[in-house]
Design a protein around this motif. Structure first.
Motif, PDB file in Angstrom:
ATOM      1  N   UNK A 117       0.808  -1.228   0.000  1.00 32.15           N
ATOM      2  CA  UNK A 117       0.000   0.000   0.000  1.00 32.15           C
ATOM      3  C   UNK A 117       0.834   1.267   0.000  1.00 32.15           C
ATOM      4  N   UNK A 118       2.162   1.133  -0.015  1.00 31.76           N
ATOM      5  CA  UNK A 118       3.040   2.293   0.117  1.00 31.76           C
ATOM      6  C   UNK A 118       2.745   3.349  -0.937  1.00 31.76           C
ATOM      7  N   UNK A 119       2.635   4.611  -0.484  1.00 33.46           N
ATOM      8  CA  UNK A 119       2.329   5.720  -1.403  1.00 33.46           C
ATOM      9  C   UNK A 119       3.556   6.536  -1.770  1.00 33.46           C
ATOM     10  N   UNK A 120       4.689   6.237  -1.133  1.00 35.45           N
ATOM     11  CA  UNK A 120       5.912   6.973  -1.429  1.00 35.45           C
ATOM     12  C   UNK A 120       7.106   6.112  -1.048  1.00 35.45           C
ATOM     13  N   UNK A 121       8.276   6.568  -1.428  1.00 37.53           N
ATOM     14  CA  UNK A 121       9.489   5.832  -1.080  1.00 37.53           C
ATOM     15  C   UNK A 121       9.668   5.764   0.428  1.00 37.53           C
TER      16      UNK A 121
END
Length: 483
Positions: A117-121
């Motif tokens: 679900x990660x939205x960014x690094x």
């Protein structure tokens, strides 16, 4: 705590007050099933460690990653592992081996979903850090747990099931990484930039299986004895041993070892120091020889050397097959050849492979036949390294320490493992930028030569010896005499 502190253990006949429970499955099968369930943590370990090599090739389609960013994402799991193994040792000594296995399964589930679900690094780095906590905890507790369940003649192959599960997870991650990286048409289910999310989500499947399987796991009889629960320990041991194996005699040895109390000072005492040097040193060399760095960055190295992404990922898949075969051979050999002899005989193949790779990349990117030699060198390297030092690492670490400090000592072994894994993961691409690919492989080759010398000088043979006999050798000063 002494053996005669337990009235139920004072008389040898008292062990026979209830008939062994045989059921429809044998005692050996019960140990095997418990080892398989606990080994699911190893499968998750390998999968989450291996999947990042394929994911790094496509994550940049979702958000940009610099060279430092790629190293941070790859190394964040290792940083979490450091915390996980530091916590798991004292917790397993206080609350038991089985609860720590269950907790690792839960954290694996949370980390897998969070990574997908990660939205960014930064979010991905944090989720991988959470996964690392589970990996560190599993690498600390599962080898100890299996070693404490297993009978001495089969302890090697059963503990190596954890390593087999790790490399199976790496193989599965290589296959899934190739299928979901846009090279298999309809199998790239989420389209450009979305394939890496499914790679991470799939890690939740074995995590759920582990959580479900924990209900069938017994507690370690050695842990129960250490906590003063001799009757419960004997009941578990009866279920895990055939009556012909004289579990009563084994229980008396366990109670004698459990009579000793230990703390952090005990772990650093002169008596235990040879085991600490052996376990932590072997863990250090397992990473300084470049194993996980090569597994993590092989597709990146090959892609940068002119290989197409598809060829690079297929080579990574071939490496997964190679290390799985190597570990299967290790499972067969470790109780026949012995731990020390296996490493000394097979590790020279890794040294040869690294010198070969250094030669192939000496004049820059390999061409024509040189590319095939590069692939052969990589496959030979992982075959020999994973079949020797990495196969024996967790087994030797779980065997050589006294019961009273086994959880804490295995924490230090895994801290050594993950500290140097973190270091190597963080600097590998930078070292390649400075020394070149050839110089990097040459450096790993020289370190591997040092590892062989260390094994020859500091690692005893533990084949066919009970955990209590190994502990006794520390007390009488014969630890390094067993060659």
């Amino acid at each position: 705590m002494r053996p005669d502190d337990f009235p139920e253990c004072a008389d040898p006949a008292s062990f026979q007050t209830e008939a062994p429970q045989r059921g429809v499955t044998s005692a050996d099968f019960r140990v095997f099933i418990a080892s398989c369930v606990a080994g699911l943590a190893g499968l998750l370990f390998g999968y989450d460690q291996g999947i990042i090599s394929a994911a790094l090739l496509t994550i940049e389609h979702s958000f940009p990653l610099s060279l430092l960013g790629k190293q941070a994402v790859a190394a964040s799991m290792v940083a979490g592992a450091l915390l996980g193994c530091l916590i798991a040792g004292p917790v397993s000594d206080r609350w038991g081996r089985r609860p720590v296995v269950a907790l690792a399964g839960l954290i694996f589930l949370l980390g897998s979903v969070g990574s997908g679900l990660a939205a960014s690094a930064w979010h991905l780095t944090g989720a991988r850090f959470i996964l690392g906590i589970a990996v560190g905890g599993a690498s600390q507790i599962v080898p100890v747990y299996i070693a404490e369940l297993a009978p001495a003649p089969r302890r090697g192959r059963l503990v190596l099931m954890f390593q087999l599960a790790i490399v199976s997870g790496i193989l599965i991650s290589s296959l899934i990484g190739w299928l979901l990286s846009g090279h298999a048409g309809a199998l790239a289910l989420l389209g450009r930039g979305g394939d890496w999310r499914l790679m991470f989500f799939l890690g939740s499947v074995p995590a759920v299986m582990l959580l479900m399987g924990v209900s069938v796991l017994p507690e370690s009889p050695r842990y129960l004895a250490m906590r003063g629960q001799a009757a419960a320990a004997m009941r578990v041991l009866r279920r895990l041993r055939d009556p012909q194996a004289a579990p009563e005699d084994e229980m008396r040895e366990i109670l004698s070892a459990a009579a000793e109390t230990g703390n952090w000072r005990t772990l650093f005492s002169r008596r235990v120091r040879p085991a600490l040097i052996a376990g932590a040193g072997l863990a250090m060399f397992s990473q300084m020889t470049g194993t996980n760095a090569v597994l993590t960055y092989a597709p990146t190295i090959l892609s940068g050397a002119g290989f197409g992404h598809n060829v690079a990922l297929l080579t990574s898949l071939g490496m997964g097959v190679a290390i799985t075969l190597a570990t299967i051979l290790g499972v067969w050999a470790v109780d026949r050849l012995g731990r020390r002899r296996l490493m000394l005989c097979v590790l020279p193949g890794s040294i040869f492979a690294l010198f070969l790779l250094a030669a192939v990349f000496l004049h820059g990117d390999p061409q024509n036949a040189g590319r095939w030699l590069a692939i052969i060198g990589l496959l030979l390297y992982v075959l020999c390294t994973l079949g020797s030092i990495n196969a024996a690492l967790w087994l030797v670490g779980a065997e050589i320490f006294p019961l009273s400090v086994r959880g804490k000592s295995m924490s230090l072994v895994t801290i050594s493992h993950w500290s140097f894994d973190f270091l190597v993961s963080m600097v590998t691409l930078s070292i390649i930028a400075i020394l070149g690919v050839s110089g990097t492989f040459l450096l790993f080759a020289l370190i591997t030569v040092s590892a062989w010398v260390f094994i020859y000088a500091r690692i005893p043979e533990t084949k066919n010896r009970s955990l209590e006999a190994i502990e006794e050798s520390l007390s009488d000063g014969t630890f390094l005499h067993h060659r």
